[in-house]
Design a protein around this motif. Sequence first.
Motif, PDB file in Angstrom:
ATOM      1  N   SER A   3       0.831  -1.206   0.000  1.00 12.58           N
ATOM      2  CA  SER A   3       0.000   0.000   0.000  1.00 12.58           C
ATOM      3  C   SER A   3       0.866   1.256   0.000  1.00 12.58           C
ATOM      4  N   ASN A   4       1.989   1.217   0.699  1.00 11.23           N
ATOM      5  CA  ASN A   4       2.912   2.363   0.683  1.00 11.23           C
ATOM      6  C   ASN A   4       3.509   2.563  -0.705  1.00 11.23           C
ATOM      7  N   LYS A  19       0.926   4.179  -2.891  1.00 11.25           N
ATOM      8  CA  LYS A  19       0.823   5.610  -2.595  1.00 11.25           C
ATOM      9  C   LYS A  19       2.024   6.357  -3.159  1.00 11.25           C
ATOM     10  N   ASP A  20       3.218   5.801  -3.009  1.00 10.03           N
ATOM     11  CA  ASP A  20       4.415   6.438  -3.571  1.00 10.03           C
ATOM     12  C   ASP A  20       4.282   6.629  -5.081  1.00 10.03           C
ATOM     13  N   ASP A  62       1.826   9.411  -5.718  1.00  9.50           N
ATOM     14  CA  ASP A  62       2.470  10.696  -5.434  1.00  9.50           C
ATOM     15  C   ASP A  62       3.404  11.096  -6.573  1.00  9.50           C
ATOM     16  N   LEU A 115      -4.009  10.301  -3.648  1.00 10.79           N
ATOM     17  CA  LEU A 115      -4.344   9.018  -3.040  1.00 10.79           C
ATOM     18  C   LEU A 115      -3.858   9.076  -1.598  1.00 10.79           C
ATOM     19  N   SER A 116      -4.777   8.976  -0.668  1.00 10.20           N
ATOM     20  CA  SER A 116      -4.394   9.039   0.739  1.00 10.20           C
ATOM     21  C   SER A 116      -3.831   7.696   1.193  1.00 10.20           C
ATOM     22  N   LYS A 117      -3.185   7.702   2.337  1.00 12.08           N
ATOM     23  CA  LYS A 117      -2.662   6.464   2.923  1.00 12.08           C
ATOM     24  C   LYS A 117      -3.820   5.492   3.179  1.00 12.08           C
ATOM     25  N   GLU A 155      -6.693   5.343   1.610  1.00 11.42           N
ATOM     26  CA  GLU A 155      -7.193   4.849   0.323  1.00 11.42           C
ATOM     27  C   GLU A 155      -6.265   3.791  -0.262  1.00 11.42           C
ATOM     28  N   SER A 156      -4.966   3.992  -0.137  1.00  9.85           N
ATOM     29  CA  SER A 156      -4.035   3.003  -0.685  1.00  9.85           C
ATOM     30  C   SER A 156      -4.111   1.701   0.106  1.00  9.85           C
TER      31      SER A 156
END
Length: 101
Positions: free
Chosen positions: A46-47, A50-51, A54, A60-62, A64-65
Amino acid sequence: MAIDDKTRTELEAAAFRRLVDHLKTRTDVQNIDLMNLAGFCRNCLSNWLKDAADAQGVSLSKDESREAVYGMPYEAWKAKHQGTASPEQLEAMKKVHPHSR
């Protein structure tokens, strides 16, 4: 194997979606087990998602990911599927990832 960038990206995306779908069905596999065996877990995926968002300027929020990877809100997944780590799992985590909490 020579493939164009668009096809490579499509194949990689399909493989990622299949991995995420697989992990959604394998709720018996704890994140600590994934970390100890493979060096990554659902949170890592998930990180990374998100990366990537970004880097592309996609909002995309943490949360949401994480929901994209877990298939539900993270706190709901934890309450439903996450067990307490055993002393053996925690000790293995210290050995494999000495800088983790």
